[in-house]
Design a protein around this motif. Structure first.
Motif, mmCIF file in Angstrom:
data_model
loop_
_atom_site.group_PDB
_atom_site.id
_atom_site.type_symbol
_atom_site.label_atom_id
_atom_site.label_comp_id
_atom_site.label_asym_id
_atom_site.label_seq_id
_atom_site.Cartn_x
_atom_site.Cartn_y
_atom_site.Cartn_z
ATOM 1 N N ILE A 279 42.988 4.388 -22.198
ATOM 2 C CA ILE A 279 42.011 4.012 -23.218
ATOM 3 C C ILE A 279 41.847 5.158 -24.202
ATOM 4 C CG2 ILE A 279 39.616 3.330 -23.660
ATOM 5 C CD1 ILE A 279 39.509 2.102 -20.917
ATOM 6 N N VAL A 306 36.772 -4.255 -22.196
ATOM 7 C CA VAL A 306 37.740 -3.518 -21.371
ATOM 8 C C VAL A 306 37.908 -4.201 -20.022
ATOM 9 C CG1 VAL A 306 38.171 -1.334 -20.192
ATOM 10 C CG2 VAL A 306 37.338 -1.330 -22.550
ATOM 11 N N VAL A 318 44.437 0.515 -24.447
ATOM 12 C CA VAL A 318 43.304 -0.078 -25.159
ATOM 13 C C VAL A 318 42.789 0.954 -26.154
ATOM 14 C CG1 VAL A 318 40.978 -1.041 -24.985
ATOM 15 C CG2 VAL A 318 42.652 -1.498 -23.187
ATOM 16 N N ASP A 335 43.836 -4.286 -27.559
ATOM 17 C CA ASP A 335 44.727 -4.017 -26.433
ATOM 18 C C ASP A 335 46.130 -4.519 -26.763
ATOM 19 O OD1 ASP A 335 45.372 -6.755 -25.016
ATOM 20 O OD2 ASP A 335 43.223 -6.841 -25.501
#
Length: 392
Positions: A279, A306, A318, A335
């Motif tokens: 992320i 998420v 992401v 994403d």
């Protein structure tokens, strides 16, 4: 009568009537005492009986129901009978007709009251004429008194009717106010339930889902210390969920926002990193200036997005980005997962079967913003939430 803004008027009229009766009856008694004729005892007895009957009128006023009109009519008839008998003996008793006028108009029904006033006026005029001869004053006096009594009595009835209407209107308004208050309380309960449902979904439920995935990974791990990193991360996630749950009870801001939105999103990145999901977070320094409601909403939206990516998208990366303008804050979560066909799924944030998606949309709407979801097969998914910075 129930208390109203016109109650002092009614009290003043009744008090004036009682004073007028007492003064006129005192005049009669003085005449009886001064003249001392052969019928003094009969005159005194009738005057006393008239006073007693008048006082009993207070008890008549307490009668309720269908018998009240009958009891009032009998009381007026007895009072009039004693007055006529006293009038035969004492000519000054004719003056007592003035308080009787008001009693007729107040106690007797609509038409009967004025008719009784006319009849009593005629009796008083005849009695004065028989005792002292017919004069202009003896005729005009009772007629003027009757006219004044009719005007005041009709005005009293109009005031009483208006007061009753106002009391009914006030009672209706109070009932409506109570109904609105109950409706607002019910709506508040429903709103609070929806808020708690969103909070629990975006924190505890997502945390439990993460723990479940981490424990599955730990179970499948090999080595001397199988899955220890996953277990540690699961324990950390459980601790965060416990803190959020306690926050619900205390109604305080999320513990994860104590250091600001950027730090909270950084911890979110660390939470999912060991699960194979990378992320990237991009938050400007101005994010700390957002109100706590806005920061909370953006954090919950990021957590929900998420979690959806980890469970459904099959993504490896992401990107979470926050941009600020003088009036708005825009959160974008993108994403590189498998995506989906919007037309086939029938995606609509307002009617979607996904509670997480609906919770995101509700959060954004409460802050006066909007939520959009853009996705296509093989191109990943982008969730964009725009809220007003100054929303409270």
């Amino acid at each position: 009568m129930a208390h109203s803004t016109l109650t002092p008027v009614f009290v003043g009229l009744r008090t004036g009537l009682h004073v007028l009766f007492a003064a006129l009856l005192a005049l009669v008694v003085v005449r009886v005492v001064v003249v001392q004729d052969d019928t003094v005892w009969a005159e005194s007895g009738l005057a006393a009986l008239f006073a007693v009957l008048y006082v009993l009128g207070a008890r008549v006023a307490t009668v309720r129901g269908r018998h009240r009109a009958l009891v009032g009519a009998l009381w007026i008839a007895a009072l009039t009978t004693v007055w006529v008998a006293l009038l035969v003996l004492v000519p000054e008793a004719a003056y007592l007709v003035f308080p009787l006028f008001f009693l007729y108009l107040h106690v007797l029904p609509r038409v009967v009251g004025p008719v009784a006033v006319v009849v009593a006026t005629a009796i008083a005029i005849v009695a004065l004429g028989v005792h002292g001869g017919f004069t202009v004053g003896g005729v005009i006096g009772p007629l003027v008194g009757a006219g004044v009594a009719l005007l005041i009595g009709l005005g009293y009835r109009a005031l009483a009717r208006e007061a009753a209407e106002r009391e009914a209107l006030v009672a209706e308004l109070l009932a409506t106010r109570d109904l609105l208050a109950a409706t607002e309380r019910q709506q508040g309960v429903l709103t609070e339930r929806a808020r708690l449902a969103r909070e629990i979904h975006d924190t505890v439920a997502q945390g439990l889902s993460s723990i479940q995935m981490l424990l599955h990974a730990a179970e499948a791990a090999d080595g001397d210390r199988p899955g220890i990193d996953h277990i540690r991360l699961a324990r950390s996630t459980a601790a965060d969920g416990l803190a959020d749950t306690r926050r619900f009870i205390r109604e305080l801001a999320p513990p994860s926002l104590d250091a600001g939105l950027a730090a909270a999103l950084g911890r979110l990145s660390q939470q999912w990193r060991r699960d194979g999901l990378r992320i990237e977070v991009s938050v400007p320094t101005g994010g700390a200036d957002l109100t706590m409601d806005v920061q909370t909403a953006l954090l919950r939206i990021a957590q929900g997005a998420v979690a959806n990516v980890a469970q459904h998208a099959g993504a490896t990366t992401v990107d979470i980005g926050l941009t600020l303008s003088p009036t708005e804050a825009t959160l974008v979560v993108h994403d590189d997962g498998v995506g989906f066909d919007r037309d086939r799924v029938g995606l609509d944030t307002a009617t979607s079967d996904s509670f997480g998606l609906r919770a995101m949309a509700e959060r954004v709407e409460q802050l006066g913003g909007g939520l959009t979801v853009d996705s296509a097969p093989g191109r990943g998914t982008t969730v964009t939430a725009v809220v007003h910075r100054g929303a409270a």
